[in-house]
Design a protein around this motif. Structure first.
Motif, PDB file in Angstrom:
ATOM      1  N   ALA B 114     -15.273 -48.158-119.146  1.00 27.92           N
ATOM      2  CA  ALA B 114     -15.037 -46.819-119.588  1.00 27.92           C
ATOM      3  C   ALA B 114     -16.268 -46.192-120.334  1.00 27.92           C
ATOM      4  O   ALA B 114     -16.120 -44.994-120.636  1.00 27.92           O
ATOM      5  CB  ALA B 114     -13.773 -46.882-120.419  1.00 27.92           C
ATOM      6  N   THR B 115     -17.060 -47.061-121.068  1.00 29.40           N
ATOM      7  CA  THR B 115     -17.976 -46.566-122.022  1.00 29.40           C
ATOM      8  C   THR B 115     -19.251 -45.870-121.281  1.00 29.40           C
ATOM      9  O   THR B 115     -19.928 -45.204-121.653  1.00 29.40           O
ATOM     10  CB  THR B 115     -18.606 -47.408-122.838  1.00 29.40           C
ATOM     11  OG1 THR B 115     -19.303 -48.658-122.051  1.00 29.40           O
ATOM     12  CG2 THR B 115     -17.573 -48.041-123.649  1.00 29.40           C
ATOM     13  N   PRO B 118     -17.424 -40.551-118.184  1.00 27.69           N
ATOM     14  CA  PRO B 118     -16.477 -39.927-117.230  1.00 27.69           C
ATOM     15  C   PRO B 118     -17.176 -39.423-115.862  1.00 27.69           C
ATOM     16  O   PRO B 118     -16.511 -39.416-114.842  1.00 27.69           O
ATOM     17  CB  PRO B 118     -15.859 -38.778-117.831  1.00 27.69           C
ATOM     18  CG  PRO B 118     -16.702 -38.172-118.973  1.00 27.69           C
ATOM     19  CD  PRO B 118     -17.715 -39.713-119.145  1.00 27.69           C
ATOM     20  N   ILE B 136      -9.981 -50.894-115.778  1.00 30.47           N
ATOM     21  CA  ILE B 136     -10.911 -50.042-116.832  1.00 30.47           C
ATOM     22  C   ILE B 136     -10.980 -51.229-118.100  1.00 30.47           C
ATOM     23  O   ILE B 136     -10.132 -51.539-118.738  1.00 30.47           O
ATOM     24  CB  ILE B 136     -10.401 -48.979-117.144  1.00 30.47           C
ATOM     25  CG1 ILE B 136      -9.803 -48.009-115.999  1.00 30.47           C
ATOM     26  CG2 ILE B 136     -11.190 -48.060-118.096  1.00 30.47           C
ATOM     27  CD1 ILE B 136      -9.088 -46.585-116.405  1.00 30.47           C
ATOM     28  N   GLY B 139     -12.103 -49.986-123.039  1.00 30.96           N
ATOM     29  CA  GLY B 139     -11.278 -48.383-123.202  1.00 30.96           C
ATOM     30  C   GLY B 139     -11.123 -48.173-124.892  1.00 30.96           C
ATOM     31  O   GLY B 139     -10.855 -47.053-125.306  1.00 30.96           O
ATOM     32  N   GLU B 146     -10.980 -39.337-123.982  1.00 32.00           N
ATOM     33  CA  GLU B 146     -12.017 -39.643-123.050  1.00 32.00           C
ATOM     34  C   GLU B 146     -11.021 -40.761-121.891  1.00 32.00           C
ATOM     35  O   GLU B 146     -11.706 -40.745-120.852  1.00 32.00           O
ATOM     36  CB  GLU B 146     -13.209 -40.386-123.488  1.00 32.00           C
ATOM     37  CG  GLU B 146     -13.927 -39.268-124.371  1.00 32.00           C
ATOM     38  CD  GLU B 146     -15.106 -40.096-125.384  1.00 32.00           C
ATOM     39  OE1 GLU B 146     -16.089 -40.022-124.764  1.00 32.00           O
ATOM     40  OE2 GLU B 146     -14.481 -40.543-126.377  1.00 32.00           O
ATOM     41  N   ARG B 147     -10.438 -41.550-122.321  1.00 25.46           N
ATOM     42  CA  ARG B 147      -9.686 -42.585-121.468  1.00 25.46           C
ATOM     43  C   ARG B 147      -9.034 -41.954-120.551  1.00 25.46           C
ATOM     44  O   ARG B 147      -8.902 -42.197-119.238  1.00 25.46           O
ATOM     45  CB  ARG B 147      -8.863 -43.376-122.386  1.00 25.46           C
ATOM     46  CG  ARG B 147      -9.315 -44.707-123.107  1.00 25.46           C
ATOM     47  CD  ARG B 147      -8.419 -45.844-123.173  1.00 25.46           C
ATOM     48  NE  ARG B 147      -7.339 -45.319-123.892  1.00 25.46           N
ATOM     49  CZ  ARG B 147      -7.321 -45.286-125.357  1.00 25.46           C
ATOM     50  NH1 ARG B 147      -8.256 -45.828-125.918  1.00 25.46           N
ATOM     51  NH2 ARG B 147      -6.236 -45.043-125.985  1.00 25.46           N
ATOM     52  N   PHE B 150     -11.412 -40.255-118.112  1.00 28.52           N
ATOM     53  CA  PHE B 150     -11.729 -41.303-117.177  1.00 28.52           C
ATOM     54  C   PHE B 150     -10.959 -41.849-115.958  1.00 28.52           C
ATOM     55  O   PHE B 150     -11.176 -41.858-114.937  1.00 28.52           O
ATOM     56  CB  PHE B 150     -12.093 -42.473-118.130  1.00 28.52           C
ATOM     57  CG  PHE B 150     -13.107 -43.601-117.339  1.00 28.52           C
ATOM     58  CD1 PHE B 150     -14.542 -43.462-117.407  1.00 28.52           C
ATOM     59  CD2 PHE B 150     -12.594 -44.718-116.808  1.00 28.52           C
ATOM     60  CE1 PHE B 150     -15.558 -44.240-116.930  1.00 28.52           C
ATOM     61  CE2 PHE B 150     -13.642 -45.645-116.162  1.00 28.52           C
ATOM     62  CZ  PHE B 150     -15.108 -45.257-116.316  1.00 28.52           C
ATOM     63  N   ARG B 151      -9.670 -41.867-116.397  1.00 28.09           N
ATOM     64  CA  ARG B 151      -8.560 -42.359-115.588  1.00 28.09           C
ATOM     65  C   ARG B 151      -8.147 -41.152-114.512  1.00 28.09           C
ATOM     66  O   ARG B 151      -8.241 -41.532-113.286  1.00 28.09           O
ATOM     67  CB  ARG B 151      -7.238 -42.589-116.553  1.00 28.09           C
ATOM     68  CG  ARG B 151      -6.038 -42.856-115.414  1.00 28.09           C
ATOM     69  CD  ARG B 151      -4.864 -42.454-116.540  1.00 28.09           C
ATOM     70  NE  ARG B 151      -3.810 -43.220-115.953  1.00 28.09           N
ATOM     71  CZ  ARG B 151      -3.465 -44.553-115.606  1.00 28.09           C
ATOM     72  NH1 ARG B 151      -4.048 -45.227-116.437  1.00 28.09           N
ATOM     73  NH2 ARG B 151      -2.401 -45.173-114.881  1.00 28.09           N
ATOM     74  N   GLU B 165      -5.418 -50.947-117.830  1.00 25.38           N
ATOM     75  CA  GLU B 165      -6.401 -50.907-118.997  1.00 25.38           C
ATOM     76  C   GLU B 165      -6.538 -52.205-119.443  1.00 25.38           C
ATOM     77  O   GLU B 165      -5.496 -52.797-119.861  1.00 25.38           O
ATOM     78  CB  GLU B 165      -5.903 -49.973-119.843  1.00 25.38           C
ATOM     79  CG  GLU B 165      -6.055 -48.358-119.379  1.00 25.38           C
ATOM     80  CD  GLU B 165      -5.800 -47.288-120.071  1.00 25.38           C
ATOM     81  OE1 GLU B 165      -5.922 -47.498-121.305  1.00 25.38           O
ATOM     82  OE2 GLU B 165      -5.504 -46.121-119.732  1.00 25.38           O
TER      83      GLU B 165
END
Lengths: 264, 233
Positions: B114-115, B118, B136, B139, B146-147, B150-151, B165
């Protein structure tokens, strides 16, 4: 409508069952979570954030209104009832503040016109103002945290709010807490700060990955909390003066600036 | 036999997530075998073996690691059979974002960090879009907002996947991932097909050409202006 959230005991890091059966937290309550680093505070917050159903490493179960929550509530951000302000100090997403807030509003099914309101609220918490054309990654730690707080307050706006160490943010923590804790919300706040911890009605004590006990704030502690708050206010004022290049002409040690209780 | 194929970019946390997941399976006394494919070097198979999982290790060296995985799936199945395992878990190396090593009846697991921001889900291609489960990782290092973005981006690329996650350090998500393994279809080596064709580049570089000037280019070539041609006999 969320009336309550319940934590059912799991296991600590050594595999032993936690020393409680069930903790019920009702709407409108602010509850503290305290303990040394590594004691499992953030893991407890995470269990609540993902509405754990004995399927996380701690084996805890989280109930909403006394019942097992619908699986959609766990995963779909549009239905999510939980907002979380984590410990992160910086954004990693490479996009503008405006683009980010609009995208997040879309994820949460909120009005994208909230953007200006969020930025205005964020700027009330921090020094240098945030503009919507700024890139997220260039924001300072204080600006990032302020924006995260305002985003949680307006876009993630949820009946349950989880806050992880707001005092590390370098922002006005009381204002931030006020912004986050709307009417009737359930607030769980992880903290190392005695001022915040004693402002809550109850606090969960963590040890080796498990809940050790839950203690209610005593009258004595409530009084102490009022005193600590005054000291904190003084410190904040001095901090702001130092920050803005002013000379400090009075201090705690100067009786004139102190409230009578402290001068004694 | 159920086959789980795990893909993801280097450093996304495939091995860390799998270690926790294999521990969950070991605690449940499940008989599983694992294969770790890497390119040049790995000691990860020893970490899998340390928790009691029979593990085969393969290095693809100068070959595409996903091609290498496909050519060796028969041997991997034989290895799992020799351990009387009901489930085989293959961790691939996965490098170029272009390939997807999943076969029709395996459970395809994509591990994504996740880092990386996006826009990553839009960049990584078929190993994300054809996966059954998207894990993911990291997170905890980014904000909830941001999570969530991203999702959403993952779901744009693969609307029917299950998202987990996970955290390779704490083991978050490992129980959920382990429970997904039961959902794999029955794998039949004789009839299996890839979900997505492997990337191809049929040119003399593939067989060892090192000179770069255009006069040496032979094979199927694609130009930056979009034209494609064949040069050779």
């Amino acid at each position: 409508m969320i009336q309550s959230i319940s934590i059912l005991a799991g296991r600590n890091k050594t595999g032993r069952t936690e020393k409680f059966e069930r903790i019920d937290i009702h709407c409108g309550e602010i509850i503290g979570i305290v303990g040394p680093t590594g004691s499992g505070k953030s893991a407890l917050i995470e269990d609540i954030e993902q509405l754990a159903q004995r399927d996380t490493t701690t084996n805890r179960q989280i109930l909403l209104n006394g019942r097992i929550p619908d699986p959609d509530l766990r995963y779909d951000p549009k239905k999510k009832l939980i907002a979380q302000l984590s410990q992160n100090m910086n954004f990693l997403a490479d996009m503008s503040v405006e683009e980010f807030l609009k995208l997040h509003a879309k994820c949460r099914g909120k009005n994208p016109n909230l953007v200006d309101q969020v930025i205005e609220a964020a700027n009330a918490l921090t020094g240098e103002p945030i503009r919507k054309d700024m890139n997220l990654t260039i924001l300072s730690g204080g600006q990032s945290r302020s924006l995260m707080v305002a985003d949680v307050a307006f876009i993630s706006d949820s009946p349950i709010v989880l806050i992880d160490e707001i005092e590390n943010a370098g922002i006005k923590k009381h204002e931030a807490l006020k912004l986050l804790s709307g009417n009737g919300k359930i607030i769980l706040v992880v903290t190392h700060d005695p001022i915040l911890a004693l402002m809550t009605k109850r606090r969960i004590i963590m040890k080796t990955g498990g809940v050790e006990k839950v203690i209610a704030t005593t009258e004595n502690e409530m009084e102490l909390s009022v005193h600590l708050n005054r000291i904190d206010q003084e410190l904040l004022q001095i901090r702001e003066k130092v920050r803005h290049g002013q000379e400090i002409t009075s201090s705690f040690f100067n009786a004139e600036t102190l409230s009578p209780e402290f001068a004694e | 036999m159920k086959v789980i194929i795990v893909a993801g970019t280097p450093g996304a946390g495939k091995t860390a997530v799998l270690l926790h997941t294999l521990k969950v399976l070991a605690d449940e006394k499940r008989n599983v075998s694992a294969v770790k494919v890497d390119c040049l070097y790995t000691e990860d198979h020893l970490r899998f073996q340390n928790i009691g999982i029979p593990t085969l290790m393969g290095l693809s060296r100068d070959m595409c690691p996903d091609h290498y995985t496909i050519y060796n799936l028969g041997e991997m199945i034989d290895f799992a059979n020799s351990n009387q395992s009901e489930t085989l878990i293959v961790e691939t190396a996965g490098l170029c974002h272009r390939c997807a090593p999943y076969t029709e009846n395996c459970l395809g697991v994509c591990v994504i960090d996740a880092t990386t921001g996006p826009n990553t889900p839009l960049k990584v291609g078929p190993f994300l879009s054809t996966a059954n489960v998207v894990v993911i990782t990291k997170g905890d290092v980014i904000s909830q907002a941001e999570r969530e973005i991203f999702r959403e981006r993952i779901l744009e690329m693969n609307p029917n996947c299950r998202i987990i996650e996970a955290n390779g350090l704490t083991g978050k998500g490992s129980i959920e991932l382990a429970s997904c393994f039961d959902e794999a279809q029955t794998f039949s080596y004789e009839q299996e097909e890839l979900r997505h064709n492997a990337p191809f580049s049929i040119c003399t570089l593939c067989v060892g050409e090192t000179r770069i000037h255009s006069q040496h280019h032979r094979g199927v070539l694609r130009h930056i202006n979009g034209l494609q041609e064949y040069i050779g006999e």
